[in-house]
Design a protein around this motif. Sequence first.
Motif, PDB file in Angstrom:
ATOM      1  N   UNK A   1       0.842  -1.179   0.000  1.00 21.29           N
ATOM      2  CA  UNK A   1       0.000   0.000   0.000  1.00 21.29           C
ATOM      3  C   UNK A   1       0.879   1.232   0.000  1.00 21.29           C
ATOM      4  N   UNK A   2       0.292   2.323  -0.405  1.00 21.08           N
ATOM      5  CA  UNK A   2       1.015   3.566  -0.608  1.00 21.08           C
ATOM      6  C   UNK A   2       0.812   4.493   0.572  1.00 21.08           C
ATOM      7  N   UNK A   3       1.823   5.265   0.909  1.00 21.45           N
ATOM      8  CA  UNK A   3       1.734   6.209   2.004  1.00 21.45           C
ATOM      9  C   UNK A   3       0.988   7.473   1.658  1.00 21.45           C
ATOM     10  N   UNK A  32      -6.580   5.883  -8.771  1.00 17.09           N
ATOM     11  CA  UNK A  32      -6.786   5.833  -7.317  1.00 17.09           C
ATOM     12  C   UNK A  32      -5.903   4.756  -6.676  1.00 17.09           C
ATOM     13  N   UNK A  33      -5.420   5.057  -5.468  1.00 25.99           N
ATOM     14  CA  UNK A  33      -4.525   4.169  -4.730  1.00 25.99           C
ATOM     15  C   UNK A  33      -5.146   3.842  -3.384  1.00 25.99           C
ATOM     16  N   UNK A  34      -5.065   2.588  -2.986  1.00 21.69           N
ATOM     17  CA  UNK A  34      -5.470   2.185  -1.637  1.00 21.69           C
ATOM     18  C   UNK A  34      -4.314   2.531  -0.709  1.00 21.69           C
ATOM     19  N   UNK A  35      -4.498   3.565   0.098  1.00 17.89           N
ATOM     20  CA  UNK A  35      -3.436   4.050   0.980  1.00 17.89           C
ATOM     21  C   UNK A  35      -3.264   3.108   2.171  1.00 17.89           C
ATOM     22  N   UNK A 135      -6.786  -3.150  -6.749  1.00 14.94           N
ATOM     23  CA  UNK A 135      -5.635  -2.702  -5.960  1.00 14.94           C
ATOM     24  C   UNK A 135      -4.618  -3.836  -5.794  1.00 14.94           C
ATOM     25  N   UNK A 136      -3.964  -4.269  -6.859  1.00 10.29           N
ATOM     26  CA  UNK A 136      -3.032  -5.396  -6.755  1.00 10.29           C
ATOM     27  C   UNK A 136      -1.859  -5.131  -5.806  1.00 10.29           C
ATOM     28  N   UNK A 137      -1.472  -3.868  -5.632  1.00 11.43           N
ATOM     29  CA  UNK A 137      -0.368  -3.548  -4.718  1.00 11.43           C
ATOM     30  C   UNK A 137      -0.754  -3.767  -3.257  1.00 11.43           C
ATOM     31  N   UNK A 138      -2.047  -3.896  -2.992  1.00  8.17           N
ATOM     32  CA  UNK A 138      -2.524  -4.093  -1.623  1.00  8.17           C
ATOM     33  C   UNK A 138      -2.805  -5.567  -1.328  1.00  8.17           C
ATOM     34  N   UNK A 140      -1.214  -7.962   0.126  1.00  4.90           N
ATOM     35  CA  UNK A 140      -0.926  -8.432   1.490  1.00  4.90           C
ATOM     36  C   UNK A 140      -2.038  -8.051   2.467  1.00  4.90           C
ATOM     37  N   UNK A 141      -2.633  -6.879   2.291  1.00  4.39           N
ATOM     38  CA  UNK A 141      -3.681  -6.419   3.204  1.00  4.39           C
ATOM     39  C   UNK A 141      -5.032  -7.078   2.924  1.00  4.39           C
ATOM     40  N   UNK A 142      -5.179  -7.676   1.742  1.00  5.42           N
ATOM     41  CA  UNK A 142      -6.463  -8.267   1.348  1.00  5.42           C
ATOM     42  C   UNK A 142      -6.352  -9.763   1.054  1.00  5.42           C
ATOM     43  N   UNK A 143      -5.258 -10.381   1.446  1.00  4.17           N
ATOM     44  CA  UNK A 143      -4.944 -11.755   1.038  1.00  4.17           C
ATOM     45  C   UNK A 143      -5.844 -12.824   1.653  1.00  4.17           C
TER      46      UNK A 143
END
Length: 184
Positions: A1-3, A32-35, A135-138, A140-143
């Motif tokens: 996720x992005x800061x 849009x980015x999931x922060x 949000x593929x970069x997230x 780990x948070x949605x696994x």
Amino acid sequence: MNGGTGGIKVLGVDPGVSGGLAVIELANGGAPVLVECIDIPVVGAGAKERVDVVTIRNFIDRHKPAHALIERAQAMPKQGASSGFKFGRATGAIEAAITLCSIPMEIIEPSAWKRFWKLPGKDKESGRQKALQLFPAAHAALARKKDHGRAEASLIALYGMLARYEHGGDVLESYRREQLDAVP
């Protein structure tokens, strides 16, 4: 996720003690980015479990969203009185925390954001899969399957951002079309 990079931030909330909070940001004309997304923080256990409003306040203060969207709380069929009361109490505590942070809040119907993302009724897994796609970069948070509250909160926030700020630029409109046409 992005800061985050200082753009427009929207908070999405899937209410209840097993729900989630998510902040989506749109900055510099990008997608849009999931922060950040978290489970609804709780204190206590069993019958004494309740929403940790201080942690929610700190989460909101850290991200400073411009707007919040929370799914409308409703009684579920065959839900007992005690469970219904616990859910309503949790939702009210979350709404109070958002309000006390002076964040404009909109209550949205579950059917509105689910229809927007073309999700079937009560299927939590399809929402999680859609959030992973968006949000593929997230990952780990949605696994985990139990991260459905975080996933739904992120979809609620993005729904709000696209609905509220869609007239703000071609980037958001093209993103909306691209994502809605991508996977059924």
